[in-house]
Design an enzyme around this catalytic site. Structure first.
Site, short mmCIF file in Angstrom:
data_model
loop_
_atom_site.label_atom_id
_atom_site.label_comp_id
_atom_site.label_asym_id
_atom_site.label_seq_id
_atom_site.Cartn_x
_atom_site.Cartn_y
_atom_site.Cartn_z
N ASP A 200 0.89 -1.01 -0.03
CA ASP A 200 0.15 0.01 -0.14
C ASP A 200 1.08 1.25 -0.13
O ASP A 200 1.49 1.59 0.98
CB ASP A 200 -0.94 -0.06 1.45
N GLN A 203 0.79 6.50 1.08
CA GLN A 203 1.91 7.41 1.84
C GLN A 203 3.33 7.61 1.18
O GLN A 203 4.41 8.17 1.78
CB GLN A 203 1.97 7.28 3.34
N LYS A 226 -3.28 12.12 -3.27
CA LYS A 226 -2.11 12.30 -2.25
C LYS A 226 -0.67 12.77 -2.76
O LYS A 226 0.28 12.95 -2.22
CB LYS A 226 -1.95 10.95 -1.33
N1 PMP Z 1 -3.70 3.48 2.82
C1 PMP Z 1 -3.22 4.65 3.28
C2 PMP Z 1 -1.58 4.02 3.92
C3 PMP Z 1 -3.66 5.94 3.41
O1 PMP Z 1 -2.97 6.69 4.35
C4 PMP Z 1 -4.69 5.85 2.87
C5 PMP Z 1 -5.45 7.25 2.88
N2 PMP Z 1 -5.18 7.90 4.18
C6 PMP Z 1 -5.44 4.89 2.45
C7 PMP Z 1 -4.68 3.65 2.19
C8 PMP Z 1 -6.75 5.19 1.74
O2 PMP Z 1 -6.71 6.00 0.41
P1 PMP Z 1 -7.69 6.58 -0.29
O3 PMP Z 1 -8.77 7.18 0.72
O4 PMP Z 1 -7.19 7.81 -1.07
O5 PMP Z 1 -8.58 5.58 -1.14
#
Ligand code: PMP
Length: 406
Positions: A200, A203, A226
Site C-alpha cells: 500500500d 503515503q 495524495k
Molecule cells: N492507505 C494508506 C496508508 C492511507 O494513508 C490512505 C489514505 N489516508 C489509504 C490507504 C486510503 O486512500 P484513499 O482514501 O485515497 O483510497
C-alpha cells in the site's frame, strides 16, 4: 536546493489564503495534498477542449482524449518503473485498488483455511476489504505486531509464514507514524516461500522513490490525490503473471471482449480490470501531477521534504509535554503526537483557530490506536510546499495551545 520554495508555493493557489484571519498553514498532506495550477488546468482543459468518452469513438475528440489518457498510463509506468503499461490499471484510489485485489485475487486463489498477513499499522482500507473476503471465503487474517517504537516486528512476521500463507499486504509508509517499512526485505522473505506481496503505497508514492521492479513486489497501489493529482483516481499495479490469472473485479463496458448470453469473454490487460467509463479527466490530471513532480526534480523534492521533517521533529521536541507516537529509525513525512493529557481534538481545534490545518483522531488506523492504548493523535504531515517558517510557527502555536490547555 535548486527549486525556489516561493515559486513552488505560488504554483498552489490554495496556500495563499487566510483561515480564521491567519495565514493558512496546511499540514494535513497525508489526508490529501493540494494541487498545482498545472494539474487544475489539465483537468479543466479536458472539459474545455477534448472531452469525449474514451476508447469507443471513431471521431476526432474521442481519439484525442483516448490518446492523452493512454499517455498517462505510460507516465505512470515510467514513474514506478513497471515493466509494461499493461500492468498499470486505473482505479478510484488506494481503497478501490485494495478492494480489487481482495475481490479478484481472493476469488481466484483463496480457499477456506488459507491465511493472509496484514500488520497492526495498516489503514482501514488495507484491513476491511480482507475481512470481508475472510468472511466470504473462510480465510484467516494474521496480524504482524508493531513495536513500541512504531516498527514492524520482523521476527514475528517471519514466524507467521507457513504453507497456508497466500498473501502479505503491508503499508510502505505508515499514515500515522511515518514509519518506512522494510518492504524490500518483506518481499524477499515472502518470495522465498513463494508468497506474493501487495504494498500500500498511499503515503509513499510521492515521498520516496518507488521502483516496482527493484522492490519486486507483486502488487503496488496508490491514490492520485495524495500526490498532487485530482481526487477520484488511483493506480493498481500488478505483475502480469497474476493479472492474467485473476478474475475480473467488476463487470461492464470496456472490460469485455465479446458479450453474449451464452457466455462472455474478457478484454486483454489492462482493460480487463477497467469496467465502465473511468475518470479520464482526473487521470489526465494525474499525468500533469507526474509531469509537475518531474519538472521540480524528484530527488530534490524528497530531500527537501525529509530535511523539513527532521527539522520539525527536532523543533517539536522542545514543546513541553509533547509525546510522539512512533519513532522508527526509518521514518519520514508524518509526525503523530499527543500534548500532555489534552485530547487530540481540543489541540486540533485550537490550532485551527490559529490557521493550522492538522488532522486529529484515529487516522483510519484504529487497531494501531488500540495497540498504543490511545484514542487518537494529532498529526502533522508535510509536503514539499511547506517551509521551516511554518514549522517554527507550529512550534510557537503548540507551546501556546499547551499553556491554554494546561
Ligand atoms: N492507505 C494508506 C496508508 C492511507 O494513508 C490512505 C489514505 N489516508 C489509504 C490507504 C486510503 O486512500 P484513499 O482514501 O485515497 O483510497
Amino acid at each position: 536546493m535548486a527549486f525556489d520554495i516561493q515559486n513552488i508555493r505560488d504554483d498552489f493557489p490554495i496556500l495563499g489564503q487566510k483561515v480564521n484571519g491567519k495565514p493558512l498553514v496546511y499540514l494535513d498532506n497525508a489526508a490529501t495534498t493540494q494541487k498545482p495550477v498545472s494539474v487544475i488546468e489539465a483537468e479543466a482543459n479536458v472539459y474545455r477542449t477534448i472531452n469525449s468518452n474514451i476508447h469507443r469513438g471513431v471521431h476526432h475528440l474521442s481519439n484525442v482524449c483516448t490518446e492523452v489518457f493512454e499517455d498517462v498510463r505510460q507516465k505512470v509506468k515510467d514513474f514506478i518503473n513497471a515493466p509494461s503499461s499493461d500492468e498499470v490499471i486505473f482505479t478510484r484510489g488506494t481503497t478501490e485498488s485494495v478492494n480489487l485485489l481482495a475481490a479478484s485475487f481472493g476469488e481466484t486463489f483463496l480457499n477456506p483455511g488459507d491465511e493472509i498477513i496484514l500488520t497492526e499499522m495498516e489503514h482501514h482500507s488495507n484491513i476491511v476489504p480482507w475481512q470481508l473476503l475472510a468472511q466470504r471465503k473462510g480465510v484467516t487474517i494474521k496480524v504482524v505486531p508493531v513495536t513500541d517504537g512504531g516498527e514492524l516486528d520482523m521476527q514475528a512476521l517471519g514466524e507467521m509464514l507457513n504453507e497456508k500463507t497466500r498473501l502479505i499486504s503491508v503499508a510502505h509508509i505508515s499514515n500515522v507514524m511515518g514509519t518506512i517499512n522494510p518492504v524490500r526485505e518483506i518481499v524477499a522473505l515472502a518470495h522465498a516461500a513463494e508468497i506474493p506481496v501487495m504494498i500500500d503505497g498511499a503515503q509513499a508514492i510521492h515521498h520516496v522513490p518507488v521502483d516496482v521492479q527493484a522492490l519486486d513486489c507483486d502488487f503496488y497501489v496508490f491514490s492520485g490525490h495524495k500526490m498532487y493529482a485530482p481526487t477520484g483516481v488511483g493506480v493498481f499495479y500488478g505483475k502480469r503473471k497474476w493479472l492474467e490469472q485473476m478474475n475480473p473485479y467488476q463487470g461492464g463496458g470496456e472490460m469485455i471482449d465479446k458479450v453474449s448470453f451464452s457466455g462472455t469473454t474478457f478484454n486483454d490487460l489492462p482493460y480487463k480490470f477497467e469496467a465502465g467509463t473511468p475518470n479520464y479527466a482526473g487521470i489526465i490530471g494525474l499525468g500533469a501531477a507526474i509531469d509537475y513532480l518531474k519538472q521540480n526534480h524528484l530527488e530534490e523534492i524528497w530531500n527537501y521534504e525529509h530535511q523539513l521533517f527532521e527539522y520539525a521533529l527536532d523543533k517539536m521536541k522542545s514543546v513541553s509535554g509533547i509525546r510522539f507516537v512512533g519513532e522508527a529509525a526509518q521514518h519520514t513525512s508524518v509526525i503523530s503526537f499527543l500534548l500532555g493529557n489534552s485530547h487530540p481534538f481540543d489541540v486540533g481545534t485550537l490550532l485551527d483557530k490559529l490557521g493550522f490545518a492538522l488532522r486529529t483522531g484515529h487516522h483510519c488506523a484504529q487497531p494501531l490506536m488500540d495497540r498504543f492504548g490511545i484514542p487518537g493523535t494529532v498529526r502533522a504531515s508535510f509536503a514539499f510546499y511547506n517551509t521551516k517558517e511554518e514549522v517554527d510557527h507550529l512550534v510557537e502555536a503548540l507551546i501556546r495551545v499547551g499553556t491554554m490547555l494546561g
